[in-house]
Design a protein around this motif. Structure first.
Motif, PDB file in Angstrom:
ATOM      1  N   HIS A 161     -21.123  -0.353  14.165  1.00 24.29           N
ATOM      2  CA  HIS A 161     -20.174   0.043  15.205  1.00 24.29           C
ATOM      3  C   HIS A 161     -18.754   0.215  14.682  1.00 24.29           C
ATOM      4  O   HIS A 161     -18.012   1.070  15.187  1.00 24.29           O
ATOM      5  N   TYR A 162     -18.374  -0.590  13.680  1.00 22.90           N
ATOM      6  CA  TYR A 162     -16.981  -0.581  13.254  1.00 22.90           C
ATOM      7  C   TYR A 162     -16.797  -0.145  11.801  1.00 22.90           C
ATOM      8  O   TYR A 162     -15.781  -0.447  11.187  1.00 22.90           O
ATOM      9  N   ASP A 163     -17.794   0.563  11.286  1.00 19.53           N
ATOM     10  CA  ASP A 163     -17.617   1.300  10.037  1.00 19.53           C
ATOM     11  C   ASP A 163     -18.238   2.681  10.184  1.00 19.53           C
ATOM     12  O   ASP A 163     -17.563   3.691  10.097  1.00 19.53           O
ATOM     13  N   VAL A 324     -15.747   1.743  22.408  1.00 20.77           N
ATOM     14  CA  VAL A 324     -16.902   1.965  21.532  1.00 20.77           C
ATOM     15  C   VAL A 324     -18.186   1.839  22.324  1.00 20.77           C
ATOM     16  O   VAL A 324     -18.350   0.924  23.142  1.00 20.77           O
ATOM     17  N   THR A 325     -19.098   2.752  22.077  1.00 24.34           N
ATOM     18  CA  THR A 325     -20.372   2.768  22.788  1.00 24.34           C
ATOM     19  C   THR A 325     -21.340   1.705  22.255  1.00 24.34           C
ATOM     20  O   THR A 325     -21.167   1.170  21.163  1.00 24.34           O
ATOM     21  N   ALA A 378     -26.215   7.078  20.827  1.00 22.32           N
ATOM     22  CA  ALA A 378     -25.932   6.476  22.136  1.00 22.32           C
ATOM     23  C   ALA A 378     -24.625   7.072  22.636  1.00 22.32           C
ATOM     24  O   ALA A 378     -23.557   6.457  22.555  1.00 22.32           O
ATOM     25  N   VAL A 379     -24.705   8.300  23.134  1.00 20.56           N
ATOM     26  CA  VAL A 379     -23.510   9.034  23.563  1.00 20.56           C
ATOM     27  C   VAL A 379     -23.285   8.803  25.053  1.00 20.56           C
ATOM     28  O   VAL A 379     -24.177   9.066  25.873  1.00 20.56           O
ATOM     29  N   PRO A 380     -22.101   8.325  25.423  1.00 17.72           N
ATOM     30  CA  PRO A 380     -21.828   8.108  26.851  1.00 17.72           C
ATOM     31  C   PRO A 380     -21.878   9.420  27.635  1.00 17.72           C
ATOM     32  O   PRO A 380     -21.467  10.473  27.146  1.00 17.72           O
ATOM     33  N   ASP A 404     -18.528   5.007  31.380  1.00 18.69           N
ATOM     34  CA  ASP A 404     -19.280   3.785  31.640  1.00 18.69           C
ATOM     35  C   ASP A 404     -20.199   3.512  30.446  1.00 18.69           C
ATOM     36  O   ASP A 404     -21.089   4.316  30.148  1.00 18.69           O
ATOM     37  N   PRO A 405     -20.035   2.394  29.745  1.00 17.06           N
ATOM     38  CA  PRO A 405     -20.868   2.129  28.561  1.00 17.06           C
ATOM     39  C   PRO A 405     -22.340   1.952  28.877  1.00 17.06           C
ATOM     40  O   PRO A 405     -23.187   2.089  27.988  1.00 17.06           O
TER      41      PRO A 405
END
Length: 701
Positions: A161-163, A324-325, A378-380, A404-405
Motif C-alpha cells: 500500500h505504501y510503496d 489509500v484504497t 481495488a479501484v474505488p 467510499d473505500p
C-alpha cells in the motif's frame, strides 16, 4: 561502545524472558519437518502440515536474510531511526503519518480462523531462528525480538500500500508534476494452441531494485495440498510469483488510481469542506534518532489528518491529504495463499474474487490449458473523473470527490482476457488493452478511471513481436525470448538515425552511424553500439521531445510499426554528434563493448553485464547506477525470472540473478551472477531426488 553494550544487554534480557515462557516461542513444527538447501541457496521445505510449513518458511527466511528482514520489520514499526540512524528518519515519518503500525494491529485481529494460525507459525519460525542465532546478529537487530503477526502485516502494508500503490517519492513527483520511474516487469502466458508441445507455458520476469525492500527470496513449499514454487519479497509469508503442479501466475505493476491526493483549502486553522471549516485531527509523536556517537535525540513530530486522510504534504499554505484504497481489506496474504492452493481455473478465480490485493496485472496458466490476463486492482468507484484526473491532485474542498473505500470496482468489471484466439497474453506494464493482439479489450466499455486509455511500453511491443508469429512456440523459444536483449527502440529509430547522420551529420556523426549500422541491435556482453544508442536515447528525452519529436507517434493499435521517424532529422544528427564526442573523449574510441561498461557487481563478483536499460525496450532489462570511471553497475532490472511448462512433470527453469541470500559472507550473495552474465538459467529442482542430488545442507526439526 556503552550504547552497544546496553543494546546487547537488553537483547539478552529479552531473550531470557522469552525463553522462560513467552508465547512467541511456544510453537514448534512437527517432528521431521525439513529444509533442504540446494547448492544455490534455495530452500525446499517439506512438512507434514501447513503450520509446520509456515514455521520452517519463516526460519528459512531468517537463515538467508536475518539482518535485512529485521531491519525492514523495524522500519515498518516506524522505529528504524532509533536503532539504525538518521538515514531512516524519513522512512519512520512516512510509516507513522500513514498509521501503518496501528492498522497492522487491527489487521492482526481480522485474519480468518484458517489463516491466522499459519501467520502465527511463520512468526514463530522467525523468532525461533532469532533465539537460536542471537549471537550472530548485530546489537540493533537483537533487540527487535519478539516479532508478532502485526509486524509481518505492517511490513506487508508498507510494501504493497505504501510503496507499490503509493510511495513518498510518488507523492513528491505528483505534487511537482514530474515523472517518476515505476517498478517494471514482463509476463507472458502461452496456451496449448500456441505451444509446440501442447502444454500451457508461463514466463515470469520481475524488474526491481536489487536490494532493500524489493529483495526477492526463492523457495519451494511442500505440504499436504501444497506444491508451490516461486519467489516473494523478503519478510512476506506467501509467494507472489508462483507455480504449482496445477496452476501458475506472475505479475507486473499496473499503477491503478488507488491512492488519491487532495489539495486542501486552509482557513482559520482548519480546512474548507463543502463551505464549512473543519478542524484537523492532530496527534503528536516523538521519533528517537540514533546519532553517530550512539546517543539518541528526540525528533518531535506532528501528524494532521482531515476526513480525506493524513496530510502527506504539510508546510506553509500547502496541505495535501492522502487517501489509500483497500485499507479495509486485511487478507491479501491469504488471497495469495489461496491462489497457490487452487487446482484449476475456477478455484483460482475464486481466490481472485476475494479482491484483497489492490494492484498488479496478473498472467495465469494451468495444466488444463487455460490462460488469462487480469487487470487486478481495488479501484474505488467514482462518480466522475478519468485516470488522468485521479492521478493528479484532486480538489479537497468538496465531499463529492471523497470516495467510499468499501465500494470498489467488482471483479467481473475488471479488464481480463481469457483463452484468447491468439493463444497468448502479455503485459509489460502497459495498459490492459494491449494484453492480447489484435486487441480484444475496448477501453470505452470500462470505467474511465480504471486505466489509461493509451499506454504501451516498448517492452510490451517487443513481447507482442516475439509472441505474434504463427509458429508454435517451444520451451526454448520462450526461454530465448525472455533472455533476449534485442532493443525494440533500435528497430523503431535506428535506420532513420543512421540515414539522418549520413545525410546531414558531421564526419564524427557519420563514424558513429557506421558503428550503429553494424551494431547487432542488442545489449549483450559483446555488443558494440549499445552505449552510443543508449546515450542518444537519454539525450533525446521522452518521446524525443528534446530533438523535435517523432513523425508517427505510439499507437496501441499498431504496436509493430509505430512510432517511427524524426520530425527534425538534423537535430537527431546533431545529438548523435554530441554523444559520439562524449564517448570518444571518455573511451578513446567509438567502439565500446556493452559488457565492458555495464557491470554485474555483488559480493566478490565483477562481471560483464547484459540487458538493456528500461527505456531501450528489451525484455531482458538491466538498469544502471551512476557511471564512474566509464563503468556503471546494474542496480535494477531482471531479478527473479522463470519459464514454466505445464507438462507432467512440470518443466521449469529460473534465475534469481543477484543470489538468494543477503547474509554477509554467504556465497549465495552472488553465486548466480555468472549465469546472469552468460545469459543462462538454471533448472528448477522440485522432486526430492533432484534436490538430494544438488543438496548443500539439511535442517531437520
Amino acid at each position: 561502545m556503552k550504547t552497544l553494550c546496553k543494546l546487547a544487554a537488553a537483547a539478552l534480557l529479552c531473550l531470557v524472558a522469552i525463553a522462560a515462557g513467552h508465547s512467541a516461542w511456544a510453537a514448534r513444527p512437527a517432528k521431521g519437518t525439513e529444509i533442504l538447501w540446494d547448492r544455490y541457496g534455495v530452500p525446499h521445505i517439506f512438512a507434514a502440515d501447513r503450520a509446520s510449513l509456515f514455521y520452517a518458511y519463516g526460519y528459512a527466511q531468517m537463515e538467508a536474510h536475518a539482518e535485512l528482514l529485521i531491519r525492514l520489520y523495524t522500519q515498518s514499526r516506524g522505529r528504524a531511526a532509533e536503532f539504525y540512524g538518521e538515514e531512516y528518519l524519513d522512512s519512520d515519518k512516512w510509516v507513522r503519518v500513514n498509521g501503518i503500525p496501528e492498522r497492522a494491529k487491527t489487521w492482526a485481529t481480522q485474519q480468518s480462523p484458517e489463516f491466522a494460525p499459519l501467520l502465527a507459525a511463520f512468526v514463530d519460525g522467525l523468532n525461533a531462528w532469532g533465539k537460536e542465532h542471537a549471537d550472530s546478529l548485530s546489537p540493533a537487530a537483537r533487540v527487535q525480538f519478539p516479532f508478532r503477526p502485526e509486524d509481518v502485516l505492517a511490513h506487508g502494508l508498507r510494501v504493497i500500500h505504501y510503496d507499490w500503490l503509493v510511495s513518498a517519492a510518488q507523492v513528491d513527483a505528483r505534487v511537482r508534476h514530474a515523472g517518476i520511474d515505476m517498478h517494471g516487469s514482463n509476463e507472458w502466458a502461452i496456451a496449448p494452441s500456441h505451444s509446440a508441445n501442447g502444454h500451457a507455458m508461463l514466463m515470469s520476469n520481475s524488474h526491481l531494485q536489487w536490494n532493500d525492500i524489493h529483495t526477492y527470496f526463492e523457495v519451494q513449499l511442500t505440504a499436504p495440498g501444497v506444491t508451490s514454487y516461486g519467489a516473494v519479497w523478503v519478510g512476506i509469508p506467501v509467494l507472489r510469483q508462483c507455480f504449482t503442479d496445477y496452476v501458475g501466475w506472475t505479475q507486473t505493476t499496473n499503477n491503478p488510481d488507488g491512492a488519491s491526493l487532495y489539495r486542501l483549502t486552509l482557513k482559520d486553522g482548519g480546512y474548507l469542506l463543502d463551505g464549512t471549516v473543519h478542524p484537523f485531527e492532530v496527534t503528536k509523536q516523538v521519533i528517537k534518532v540514533r546519532q553517530k556517537d550512539g546517543s539518541l535525540r528526540d525528533e518531535p513530530f506532528s501528524i494532521r489528518r482531515s476526513v480525506h486522510g493524513p496530510l502527506v504534504v504539510d508546510h506553509g499554505d500547502t496541505a495535501i491529504a492522502l487517501r489509500v484504497t483497500a485499507l479495509d481489506r486485511p487478507r491479501w496474504f491469504e488471497q495469495f495463499w489461496k491462489m497457490g492452493l487452487a487446482h484449476n481455473f475456477e478455484e483460482f478465480q475464486a481466490a481472485l474474487r476475494m479482491q484483497q490485493l489492490p494492484l498488479f496485472n496478473t498472467a495465469y496458466a494451468d495444466r488444463d490449458g487455460h490462460i488469462m490476463y487480469l487487470y487486478n486492482a481495488a479501484v474505488p468507484i467514482r462518480a466522475q473523473g478519468d485516470y488522468a484526473f485521479w492521478g493528479g491532485i484532486v480538489p479537497g474542498d468538496t465531499s463529492a470527490l471523497i470516495w467510499d473505500p468499501a465500494k470498489i470496482v467488482p471483479y467481473d468489471r475488471l479488464p481480463k482476457v481469457i483463452d484468447p484466439p491468439s493463444g497468448w497474453v502479455q503485459n509489460s506494464n502497459d495498459a490492459p488493452w494491449t494484453s492480447a493482439y489484435p486487441m480484444l479489450l475496448d477501453f470505452s466499455r470500462f470505467a474511465p478511471y480504471l486505466a489509461p486509455q493509451v499506454s504501451i511500453t516498448t517492452r510490451a511491443q517487443r513481447g507482442i513481436r516475439t509472441l505474434s508469429p504463427a509458429k508454435k512456440m517451444t520451451f526454448e523459444d520462450v526461454k530465448a525470448g525472455k533472455l533476449s536483449t534485442h532493443v525494440e527502440t533500435a528497430d523503431q529509430y535506428l535506420d532513420d538515425l543512421v540515414a539522418a547522420a549520413r545525410k546531414e551529420g558531421t564526419d564524427r556523426a557519420k563514424r558513429a552511424a557506421d558503428v550503429l549500422a553494424a551494431w547487432d541491435r542488442a545489449a549483450d556482453n559483446e555488443s558494440d553500439g549499445t552505449l552510443i544508442f543508449y546515450r542518444f536515447l537519454l539525450g533525446a528525452g521522452p518521446d524525443f521531445s528534446s530533438i523535435g519529436g517523432t513523425v508517427v507517434p505510439f499507437d496501441d493499435h499498431r504496436p509493430l510499426d509505430t512510432p517511427r521517424g524524426f520530425k527534425d532529422p538534423a537535430k537527431a544528427a546533431a545529438l548523435l554528434d554530441t554523444v559520439a564526442a562524449d564517448v570518444e573523449k571518455q573511451y578513446g574510441s567509438l567502439h565500446v563493448k556493452w559488457g565492458d561498461v555495464a557491470r554485474l557487481r555483488r559480493g566478490k563478483s565483477d562481471l560483464p553485464g547484459n540487458g538493456a536499460p528500461s527505456l531501450m525496450g528489451a525484455i531482458r532489462t538491466l538498469d544502471l547506477g551512476p557511471f564512474v570511471d566509464g563503468k556503471a553497475e546494474g542496480v535494477h532490472g531482471d531479478t527473479f525470472f522463470a519459464v514454466v511448462e505445464f507438462s507432467t512433470p512440470i518443466h521449469a527453469e529460473a534465475l534469481l540473478g543477484y543470489g538468494n541470500w543477503s547474509k554477509a559472507g554467504s556465497k549465495h550473495i552472488d553465486d548466480q551472477l555468472p549465469l546472469f552474465s552468460k545469459k543462462q538459467m538454471r533448472p528448477v529442482w522440485k522432486t526430492r531426488a533432484d534436490i538430494e542430488a544438488n543438496l548443500e545442507s539439511r535442517k531437520i526439526f
